[in-house]
Design a protein around this motif. Sequence first.
Motif, short mmCIF file in Angstrom:
data_model
loop_
_atom_site.label_atom_id
_atom_site.label_comp_id
_atom_site.label_asym_id
_atom_site.label_seq_id
_atom_site.Cartn_x
_atom_site.Cartn_y
_atom_site.Cartn_z
N THR A 1 6.55 5.23 4.45
CA THR A 1 7.63 4.24 4.30
C THR A 1 8.78 4.75 3.45
O THR A 1 9.71 3.99 3.16
CB THR A 1 7.07 2.94 3.67
OG1 THR A 1 6.48 3.28 2.43
CG2 THR A 1 6.04 2.29 4.57
N LEU A 2 8.73 5.97 3.06
CA LEU A 2 9.73 6.56 2.18
C LEU A 2 11.08 6.69 2.88
O LEU A 2 11.16 7.00 4.06
CB LEU A 2 9.25 7.96 1.78
CG LEU A 2 10.01 8.66 0.67
CD1 LEU A 2 9.62 8.02 -0.67
CD2 LEU A 2 9.66 10.13 0.65
N VAL A 3 12.17 6.46 2.15
CA VAL A 3 13.52 6.77 2.62
C VAL A 3 14.36 7.32 1.46
O VAL A 3 13.97 7.22 0.30
CB VAL A 3 14.27 5.55 3.21
CG1 VAL A 3 13.59 5.02 4.46
CG2 VAL A 3 14.40 4.44 2.16
N PRO B 234 -2.01 -0.82 -9.05
CA PRO B 234 -0.93 -1.59 -8.42
C PRO B 234 -0.58 -1.02 -7.06
O PRO B 234 -0.53 0.20 -6.89
CB PRO B 234 0.24 -1.43 -9.41
CG PRO B 234 -0.11 -0.28 -10.29
CD PRO B 234 -1.61 -0.21 -10.32
N GLN B 235 -0.34 -1.90 -6.09
CA GLN B 235 -0.12 -1.48 -4.71
C GLN B 235 1.38 -1.40 -4.40
O GLN B 235 2.17 -2.19 -4.92
CB GLN B 235 -0.78 -2.48 -3.75
CG GLN B 235 -2.29 -2.58 -3.93
CD GLN B 235 -3.01 -1.31 -3.50
OE1 GLN B 235 -2.93 -0.91 -2.35
NE2 GLN B 235 -3.68 -0.66 -4.43
N PRO B 236 1.77 -0.45 -3.54
CA PRO B 236 3.18 -0.36 -3.13
C PRO B 236 3.49 -1.49 -2.15
O PRO B 236 2.60 -1.99 -1.46
CB PRO B 236 3.26 0.99 -2.43
CG PRO B 236 1.88 1.23 -1.90
CD PRO B 236 0.95 0.59 -2.90
N ALA C 76 9.81 5.47 -5.60
CA ALA C 76 8.53 6.12 -5.35
C ALA C 76 8.14 6.99 -6.54
O ALA C 76 6.98 6.99 -6.98
CB ALA C 76 8.61 6.97 -4.08
N ILE C 77 9.09 7.75 -7.07
CA ILE C 77 8.79 8.63 -8.20
C ILE C 77 8.32 7.81 -9.40
O ILE C 77 7.27 8.10 -9.99
CB ILE C 77 10.04 9.47 -8.56
CG1 ILE C 77 10.29 10.52 -7.46
CG2 ILE C 77 9.89 10.15 -9.90
CD1 ILE C 77 11.64 11.19 -7.53
#
Lengths: 156, 156, 156, 156, 156, 156, 156, 156, 156, 156, 156, 156
Positions: free
Chosen positions: L40-42, L91-93, L103-104
């Motif tokens: 799901t990264l952008v 903890p969940q994204p 994200a980092i």
Amino acid sequence: MAVIESPLSEDVQKVTGEALQGAVVDLIDLSLIGKQVHWTLVGRNFRSIHLQLDDVVATAREYQDTAAERAAAIGVLPDGRAGTVQASGIPQPPVEWVHADDAIRYFVDVFTLIVARMRDRIEATEDDEVTQDLIIEITGALEKHHWMWQAEAAQN
Amino acid sequence: MAVIESPLSEDVQKVTGEALQGAVVDLIDLSLIGKQVHWTLVGRNFRSIHLQLDDVVATAREYQDTAAERAAAIGVLPDGRAGTVQASGIPQPPVEWVHADDAIRYFVDVFTLIVARMRDRIEATEDDEVTQDLIIEITGALEKHHWMWQAEAAQN
Amino acid sequence: MAVIESPLSEDVQKVTGEALQGAVVDLIDLSLIGKQVHWTLVGRNFRSIHLQLDDVVATAREYQDTAAERAAAIGVLPDGRAGTVQASGIPQPPVEWVHADDAIRYFVDVFTLIVARMRDRIEATEDDEVTQDLIIEITGALEKHHWMWQAEAAQN
Amino acid sequence: MAVIESPLSEDVQKVTGEALQGAVVDLIDLSLIGKQVHWTLVGRNFRSIHLQLDDVVATAREYQDTAAERAAAIGVLPDGRAGTVQASGIPQPPVEWVHADDAIRYFVDVFTLIVARMRDRIEATEDDEVTQDLIIEITGALEKHHWMWQAEAAQN
Amino acid sequence: MAVIESPLSEDVQKVTGEALQGAVVDLIDLSLIGKQVHWTLVGRNFRSIHLQLDDVVATAREYQDTAAERAAAIGVLPDGRAGTVQASGIPQPPVEWVHADDAIRYFVDVFTLIVARMRDRIEATEDDEVTQDLIIEITGALEKHHWMWQAEAAQN
Amino acid sequence: MAVIESPLSEDVQKVTGEALQGAVVDLIDLSLIGKQVHWTLVGRNFRSIHLQLDDVVATAREYQDTAAERAAAIGVLPDGRAGTVQASGIPQPPVEWVHADDAIRYFVDVFTLIVARMRDRIEATEDDEVTQDLIIEITGALEKHHWMWQAEAAQN
Amino acid sequence: MAVIESPLSEDVQKVTGEALQGAVVDLIDLSLIGKQVHWTLVGRNFRSIHLQLDDVVATAREYQDTAAERAAAIGVLPDGRAGTVQASGIPQPPVEWVHADDAIRYFVDVFTLIVARMRDRIEATEDDEVTQDLIIEITGALEKHHWMWQAEAAQN
Amino acid sequence: MAVIESPLSEDVQKVTGEALQGAVVDLIDLSLIGKQVHWTLVGRNFRSIHLQLDDVVATAREYQDTAAERAAAIGVLPDGRAGTVQASGIPQPPVEWVHADDAIRYFVDVFTLIVARMRDRIEATEDDEVTQDLIIEITGALEKHHWMWQAEAAQN
Amino acid sequence: MAVIESPLSEDVQKVTGEALQGAVVDLIDLSLIGKQVHWTLVGRNFRSIHLQLDDVVATAREYQDTAAERAAAIGVLPDGRAGTVQASGIPQPPVEWVHADDAIRYFVDVFTLIVARMRDRIEATEDDEVTQDLIIEITGALEKHHWMWQAEAAQN
Amino acid sequence: MAVIESPLSEDVQKVTGEALQGAVVDLIDLSLIGKQVHWTLVGRNFRSIHLQLDDVVATAREYQDTAAERAAAIGVLPDGRAGTVQASGIPQPPVEWVHADDAIRYFVDVFTLIVARMRDRIEATEDDEVTQDLIIEITGALEKHHWMWQAEAAQN
Amino acid sequence: MAVIESPLSEDVQKVTGEALQGAVVDLIDLSLIGKQVHWTLVGRNFRSIHLQLDDVVATAREYQDTAAERAAAIGVLPDGRAGTVQASGIPQPPVEWVHADDAIRYFVDVFTLIVARMRDRIEATEDDEVTQDLIIEITGALEKHHWMWQAEAAQN
Amino acid sequence: MAVIESPLSEDVQKVTGEALQGAVVDLIDLSLIGKQVHWTLVGRNFRSIHLQLDDVVATAREYQDTAAERAAAIGVLPDGRAGTVQASGIPQPPVEWVHADDAIRYFVDVFTLIVARMRDRIEATEDDEVTQDLIIEITGALEKHHWMWQAEAAQN
């Protein structure tokens, strides 16, 4: 009697030997500062620069060995000890966390310096084509790294 | 101010850059026509020539990348776009099924042309030994392919 | 009409061809005497010298092929037959069990001879940069082997 | 006292040693003429025969080493020097551009000669099963090459 | 109760199973006749066709396994025994030395036949997309081989 | 005149050729029935036997090629077509789901039969040591498989 | 009834089994004493002999497995337990730091002993060609090691 | 008579051939502009984008070969010459140093265009499942690249 | 505005996205329960099933990545978090030592369930051929695993 | 004066040396009995256990070398001769065909014994962290094997 | 606020960081002097020691990276610049041709010094088990090298 | 009676088992959330973080297997099912497009949490050195990842 008999005349051997010794010192120091910043780097581009520095170190290590063995092959003793390397005249990175942008600018400058020295060594070794050929090859590899650091330094 | 600072003087950079740009275009076109005949070839020696053309394409692709990256390293922009390549002046193969004998004769001629151009580029780059060294290496590889096509063209 | 059209003028082709032919003969003979002593060696350092001789043979085989194919590529016929090679002028090892010390001294002398010839060939090929580049590369590799045999010959 | 003690009686050692020495000479010469024609070949089938000759050379080089080391292992000195090899009695190729058809016919004849000699050596080594086993293996490999050259020589 | 429960309805399973069984038989026979001609081939192009036939055999062996395991996966027993394969209806090569030209024409015909059958099987398996996808992949691979044989059959 | 000239006398060629032809047929059939049971196997030991059968097939495929090429090398035409293989006399597996225990017993019997035939072929080829050596190697490999199937057949 | 059915007659099985059992014991002991000296070696040639001993161990381990599995394949139980191996009759190295020269002399003697036993086993296994072939191969490998140790034992 | 016999009817062959020819041109142009920007890129993300563009080029080269060979396999002549490719209609990058952000936006647009065309080609090839399957696979690969460029284009 | 622009219409995107999300969840859960039983397995067939479960996990991990990246490529967010996966509806193994027979029966049932769902997804994705092609490939791989578990479940 | 100077005090060297010597003996014996049963195994699970025993042997051989070299590194002479190993106290397998179930139970017991001894050696080496770390690693590897044998021993 | 947050308390971080910094300096200097003697070595054992020194350099380079990255991971800046390394206190080799015997004695002393320091660092890092584990592993590797140099220093 | 007999006392087994079970759950969850954000990264750093997350997942998958198998080896049943993992407390994204910067920061926090737990587990396992050694190794690997995420989180 020399332990290793040189295929070169004494004069050519002396000039060629100095060029190779200079290259050995520059390349060892490049490998040390490459690792130093590999370890202290921080910032958004960390992973990409961290890996690129290992490419620099690999190039520097491969050619320091080739250059030093070429020196031995023409009967000249290379000197790659820390005490000698620390007088290389290459500006040293600080012992601080180094931000990616600073690292890029720093290596652009380091390569400018070393490439200029290597180009002088191409001239200096024109009487031993074998060594000159090796110096030319090393210079080409360093100029390719130089381009990449400059490309990264361009304002986005 | 230049984005990529050249290790060469402006004059040498210009001449060297033209030689590299010429090599990039020739080598890209060679890779395109090599693939074209790879696909349209027919006749008794099909498999052997089909494979040999992939060797040609591999050589052409490897050196177009090296030459273009060298151009960038001396601060010159390479241009390898189709519109530029189509003006290479290299005779193009027809879009027909090509018989093996015709293919052999065709590539003997193509290599005669490109090798002659590369030899001129060796002369043109004498003021940048690093680039000259690269052009010499490319020329040697192309002359080896040239020999093989000529050997195959000999009457049995 | 020549079967293989040379990219060189007739004069340059003749001189370059002789240099390559000389290199082919020297390198084939080096591979033969390297194997000969590989098989007849005895003494405390047996294993180490036995392996080192295979490195010599590998170098000699690789470059005899490159040099002979370069000769063909400039339209010159190489001659690597035993009858031609036996007139190389390189001193031959005896057919006896050879002690390690004698082997070392023998190969120091063999390399002194071949390296000197190769350096003459660098001069002789200055009008064909492609061939000269290859001869320089071969010379560098042979001088590296030369250094190693000399290093081993040093009195402990 | 012998440097290398033979596991064989003196008589068997002598006969077996001669067979191995003969095999070493034949196989070295085969590797030399294989390379010679690899370099001077021309004609439509160039690439295919060019590659096949490298297979021949690889076989010849592998087994000359095995046979010579077996000779040493039974206390017999092998002799693989150019002066010895040039007296092998194997017909030599000319120093000319060799057409593919002529090359095929030539190697059919060369293999007929060497295979016949190897079969005699199988008989001659019956008192040392270890050597005989090795000679049988070499013969099998050479006969396989022989078949391929004959298959290619058949009229299309 | 079935040993292997099928994810398909009985009707679809039957039709799909027949298509797969047909493919298995064709592919095994193709691997057998590929090897047969690999062994009995003679003539100028021997080596090139000899190697090409091993490519055919590799394709045939890979897909006979995939097709047969797919049959098992949908609960259908494949039958790849010699007695079944010999009724494949594919024309068999003679037990004679086969000239290269005849081999090329023969395999053009064999592939024409098998490709046509495979195209029918694409239609026949439209109710099981998984199998159809596999048949399509096999057909593509066979049609690529077909093209190559036809390219070689073209008059030079 | 024979296309492939035999290194053997006519008598020896005939006997040796029959032995090789027998081996080719047995080994092809072994590869076919190995795959057949690989596909139809069921039961607790499925995975282990499934993999072991691929080892059997690999052995059978490798040696059928070696044996058939040896036949060609002595001028004898091998015949590996399905119609010939189906008359091998080796009992065939049913087209049913085969339980692991039945598979083990079946292959113990198959190997008993083939090993016995191969041992006869060792005797039959004593006049051509090269072929005999190959048959011995094949027999050793088959007997090793035979042992493993028997070991698995032992009552736990 | 035998668990593993022998392809040999009872007499041949007995003699062949004894030869294999002897080989298994000798080769296991060779692997143990090879490692023992690998660990306790000292002196100028340390590194070279240290590595050579691992070559010996690799040979010994590969062939002990092959020989023992061959025994099982003919229905004979191999015995490779420490209690059996310690009665091999091969002289044992001391548990002391072993100097390189002593190690070389020691292994010359060990190989003299084992090679002699293996040659007897070649004779003893003449009624089972498969086993004999394996023993011949092992003997050849051991005699090659023997030659190398003797070559190193020669006075420099 | 056609040199390569098509497995398709004339109508289907024509439509399918046009789709493949379009794909060949798009993919060659994609490989050329991928390399072009690979060479002229500058800015903070240089190294990461530099590598990613080589992934794009690898995809484009692999599929241009597959698509062109598929065209040949259905009897249609592909045309991949520079003159044809330069009329692809894909917007070309400038011959300037290209900043990373501009490169990302540029390739998002290029992929939007090519993906749309490929989706049309999926529809157009529905009468030859083999070709359609290939076009679908290419489209999937291009859409994955498209996603990645879009992900990078997102505002941080 | 969407971050990732979909090549699909909104309707097709929604249906296709649900199918992919379902596949992602099933495949992640399959990888988790595959590992779970890999760790808690006991009984006679331990090693064989232990290894087979790693094959299952490898398949499940490879395709969960492919399916999730395909979802992203069409602009749909995949959800593979533990909280989502635990609602997959796939029956869970107990936290007990699991006997091999029970494991086999359990995975036959798990695959029956997942294969049925995947077949529904093939239907659901018919408007996006690229995704459908991927789902078909996954289904084929899962049905092959299904066959193997069933084969093992057969009564011996 | 000691040949190898120990980095440990005399007391610690003695205790640590005894622990390492015990480990060397146990691991050599484990490799011998692993091979012994590898060769004499019979029964339904033959192949699976046969392969697993080679994993055991590989573990045992790797760590016997590491442990013995560690002993040498602290100045202690390891003893791995057959006469020493046969007094290991580990129960020996019979020289009989061993059924799979018996083999499993046997190795469960062998590992119970060796693991217990290794755990004592962890305690004994607490004054040399380097050796202790090695013993811990070996123990972990052996306990993993132990678990697998126990898992297989569980009643199905 | 620290850029890299340490998982350790400030006291432990300080002590652990000093130990790691010391290790980094020692290992870099070891890699520099290892290369220095690799280049200037002469004498009978040249090749063997030349290669062994590359093993030393490989060990030193691997662990200097691991140790420096561990320092960074606990929030401590490593310093590996030439100016820092030249104060390591390790005796430096002369810039002369170094005879093999002198090289051996020299490295025995160097390793005695570094091993002693590393053992102190094991004690110093007892409050961070992760670092201590790493230091123990490095010490073990260095003590193994130490043993080998001592073994070579033993009088033959 | 326990199926898998523990080498530990009941108390130690219980405490050690809990530590391992905790590690298994943390590491599985880390592999799931690593993949989740990989998909799901952008944002500008997409490719670099996308690849780095696969490094995280590889570490997490390798050690979850090692930890769970260690649990089994000490007779404790690991539980890695989704239902158990979703209670990990990590903890969940979100199921949203995640920007690189977020994200980092997210993974810096996740690693802070997991590393702290792992350090507690080092203390908890001090009575089983084998498990403790494994936990230490895992912690070191996680702290190295932690450093890299922190380095990237530093403000440029």
